[in-house]
Design a protein around this motif. Structure first.
Motif, PDB file in Angstrom:
ATOM      1  N   ASP A  95       0.834  -1.206   0.000  1.00  0.00           N
ATOM      2  CA  ASP A  95       0.000   0.000   0.000  1.00  0.00           C
ATOM      3  C   ASP A  95       0.869   1.257   0.000  1.00  0.00           C
ATOM      4  O   ASP A  95       0.632   2.202  -0.753  1.00  0.00           O
ATOM      5  CB  ASP A  95      -0.887   0.043   1.261  1.00  0.00           C
ATOM      6  N   ALA A 107       2.633   1.742  -3.286  1.00  0.00           N
ATOM      7  CA  ALA A 107       1.695   2.190  -4.313  1.00  0.00           C
ATOM      8  C   ALA A 107       1.425   3.688  -4.168  1.00  0.00           C
ATOM      9  O   ALA A 107       1.382   4.437  -5.158  1.00  0.00           O
ATOM     10  CB  ALA A 107       0.389   1.402  -4.209  1.00  0.00           C
ATOM     11  N   SER A 143      -1.178   1.705  -8.890  1.00  0.00           N
ATOM     12  CA  SER A 143      -2.204   0.890  -8.233  1.00  0.00           C
ATOM     13  C   SER A 143      -1.532  -0.235  -7.439  1.00  0.00           C
ATOM     14  O   SER A 143      -0.381  -0.609  -7.709  1.00  0.00           O
ATOM     15  CB  SER A 143      -3.149   0.288  -9.266  1.00  0.00           C
ATOM     16  N   ASP A 175      -2.263  -3.322  -7.522  1.00  0.00           N
ATOM     17  CA  ASP A 175      -2.038  -4.473  -8.386  1.00  0.00           C
ATOM     18  C   ASP A 175      -0.767  -4.298  -9.219  1.00  0.00           C
ATOM     19  O   ASP A 175      -0.007  -5.237  -9.417  1.00  0.00           O
ATOM     20  CB  ASP A 175      -3.262  -4.682  -9.294  1.00  0.00           C
TER      21      ASP A 175
END
Lengths: 487, 175
Positions: free
Chosen positions: B138, B141, B147, B149
């Protein structure tokens, strides 16, 4: 169901989740099942985890080297003014002066020292600490029911006068947290110590911006492994780690300089008797430390933390660095032994007389009221206890944990045969503290004892806990005074 | 079999300690617990060193002791409902032994350094954030403005590429 091939999407997906610590409990269970059922999956799991471990180690090591190179590159700037001086004509320069200048230049080149201020970003340092660790995604712990303890009243004035001691003298008694470093380059180890110091120090009492720690370039990359739960003052920690890296330390005023020791590194080992370190040292009551069971145990524990395990005859193969580091740990315990420490009164009362306590603790005001109440009833303490700070006694209900220039108090919940009744009831009033010296291990049930080191202690928080030795009985433990150090 | 003397300990222990740490890390997710177990294992290895059979690989002996320590660890049993069993740990140890037999840790480490030298700076930064700064996916990102992903895929791809690069440099078969 047959386990999938190791290169299948199913296995690789679960493995990736596991590596990224995003696997659910079901995925984790599935992964372990496949690993136990398929040698191929076990092999792939092993290879992936080995590789991940190696990747983390290598990346950290590369970053440290890069940081060291970056810092080293800054050092010459400090010498710029000397280069700006007009140079005399070569023929006018006396020969001896040229030799001196050449020698000075060689010394500068050979002994490049690095100012470790400012420290690297915190994020690059703190992960080397054994704890507090990031919460495990698989098993997050329940929140503690115990609220943070309010601080005790300060015994000293609100704006302390500048200490007459030099900064490095102050740092020789300023405790930083337990240390954990595994094959850490010396430069980074020093930066980590600095980070720990900054976390605990208050700029108004310790002018850290003036502190300079220098490390010889030739020792920057020497790797140090040092894991200790023993509280160490900053300067003693520097000395211990420097010794493990084959360096001596010179500390004066605001400067701590590490100097390469003229010996081969890694250091050779020789046989030594560990208990020789306690020779000539005494407990508060004058007992030789060699006869003090707790200090002997502490010494062995310190030795083990440095990878030293004595044989039956008490001797061990020890490098000079390990020996010097063990000496620092021992000196640190002696220093703790010399400090004025608080004494606690223990009252054992019928449960119905238990004072109203939140999460097993009384505020300073409540503790004061409680003592007044006991005085009014003509009750004297059932016991007076003086926890030791230099070595933990598992039979004592409290432990004192040095923290910066203060102490914290924690309930002793060490699981030992000598103290079998102190475990379960402790859980009723606070989280279990397996090792009170572990980082963060006792934060939730500790008090600040500011002033303990200054010789006075105000009444503060008290603990209320069940007394298992008698049914329907509680004990209240209240700090009452500060012990004076032995003359 | 003559009992080894303690001055032989460090030369045997130091080369396998990273591997041992990885083994413990494979079974114990909590970093603090890992460190505790590693230290306990190291102490046991030292204390029991005279019982070590030098004809056996030291790493395998160390992993055997680590298995016992992992199983003994109260925190693992109490906090992790999916804690692995002795059989699963034995299977993992066998996997480690097989992987270790293919190429020693030190050789792989050298090869990995070479492979990392070739990485683009952005990839190197991602790895630093993940493995040195211990940032979560997290956090990375957010830092990278990508993102979750995408970061997850990037890290996964990087690990795979690096593993293959190491395999190539060591002349090993690529899975």
């Amino acid at each position: 169901m047959m386990p999938p091939p190791a290169d299948s999407l199913a296995f690789q997906t679960v493995l990736e989740h596991w590596l990224e610590e995003t696997a659910t409990a079901e995925e984790e269970a599935q992964l372990w099942q496949w690993v136990s059922e398929s040698a191929e999956c076990a092999r792939e799991f092993a290879a992936a985890t080995r590789f991940q471990g190696m990747l983390a180690e290598v990346i950290k090591a590369r970053d440290v080297e890069e940081e060291a190179r970056r810092v080293l590159a800054l050092a010459p700037r400090e010498r710029e003014p000397t280069r700006a001086l007009p140079r005399p004509a070569p023929q006018a320069q006396p020969h001896p002066f040229r030799l001196v200048a050449l020698a000075a230049a060689l010394a500068l080149l050979g002994v490049v020292t690095v100012l470790l201020w400012p420290t690297p970003p915190a994020a690059s340092i703190t992960e080397h600490r054994a704890a507090p660790a990031p919460a495990s995604t698989a098993a997050p712990g329940p929140p503690s029911p115990v609220p943070p303890a309010p601080a005790l009243e300060l015994a000293g004035p609100p704006n302390p006068k500048p200490s007459p001691m030099s900064l490095v003298e102050q740092l020789d008694g300023f405790f930083i947290g337990p240390l954990s470093m595994e094959a850490m380059p010396l430069g980074q180890a020093m930066a980590l110590l600095r980070q720990l110091l900054e976390e605990k120090a208050n700029e108004s009492t310790l002018p850290l911006t003036a502190l300079h720690v220098t490390v010889p370039a030739g020792a920057m990359g020497r790797r140090v492994t040092f894991h200790t739960q023993t509280p160490l003052p900053f300067l003693k920690a520097v000395r211990a780690i420097a010794a493990l890296a084959g360096c001596d330390v010179q500390a004066q005023e605001q400067t701590i300089a590490l100097i390469l020791h003229p010996s081969v590194f890694p250091l050779a080992v020789e046989k030594k008797k560990i208990t020789d370190l306690l020779a000539g040292r005494l407990t508060r009551d004058g007992t030789p430390l060699r006869e003090d069971r707790l200090r002997l145990q502490a010494l062995l524990s310190d030795a083990a933390s440095l990878g030293i395990v004595p044989a039956q005859d008490g001797t061990a193969l020890v490098s000079s660095g390990q020996w010097a580091a063990l000496l620092q740990l021992t000196d640190s315990r002696d220093y703790l032994n010399s400090l004025p420490l608080p004494t606690f009164a223990v009252y054992r009362l019928p449960a119905h007389l238990a004072p109203s306590a939140e999460a097993g603790m009384l505020t300073p005001e409540q503790a004061d009221d409680f003592l007044n109440q006991m005085n009014g009833l003509g009750r004297t303490p059932d016991e007076i206890i003086s926890p030791r700070a230099d070595a933990q006694d598992p039979s004592e209900p409290l432990v004192l944990i040095p923290d910066g220039d203060d102490f914290r108090i924690a309930l002793n919940t060490t699981d030992t045969p000598e103290n079998p009744t102190m475990n379960l009831p402790m859980n009723a009033v606070g989280p279990e503290v397996k090792d009170p010296y572990a980082i963060g291990g006792s934060d939730k049930i500790t008090n600040s004892l500011n002033g303990a080191g200054a010789g006075t202690l105000s009444l503060g928080n008290a603990f209320v806990l069940p007394d298992l030795s008698l049914p329907n009985t509680i004990q209240v433990i209240v700090p009452v005074q500060t012990n004076s150090p032995p003359p | 079999m003559s009992a080894p003397s303690h001055d032989q300990f460090l030369p045997l222990f130091l080369p396998v300690q990273s591997d041992l740490r990885a083994f413990i890390g494979a079974a114990v997710r909590d970093p603090a617990a890992r460190d505790d177990i590693f230290q306990e294992v190291a102490v046991v290895l030292w204390k029991k060193f005279e019982a070590y059979d030098p004809s056996r690989p030291f790493g395998a002996w160390a992993r055997g002791i680590a298995i016992r320590k992992i199983l003994e660890d109260r925190r693992l049993r109490e906090k992790s409902p999916t804690a692995c069993t002795a059989e699963q740990l034995e299977a993992l140890a066998a996997g480690f032994a097989a992987d270790e037999a293919e190429a020693p840790w030190q050789d792989r480490e050298k090869a990995l350094n070479r492979c990392l030298d070739q990485l683009p700076s952005r990839s190197a930064r991602l790895l630093r954030e993940r493995y040195h700064q211990n940032h979560s996916i997290d956090q990375i990102a957010e830092n990278e403005g990508m993102s979750l992903d995408a970061i997850y895929q990037s890290l996964s791809r990087l690990r795979r590429q690096l593993r293959e690069c190491v395999q190539r440099r060591l002349g090993l078969a690529i899975d």
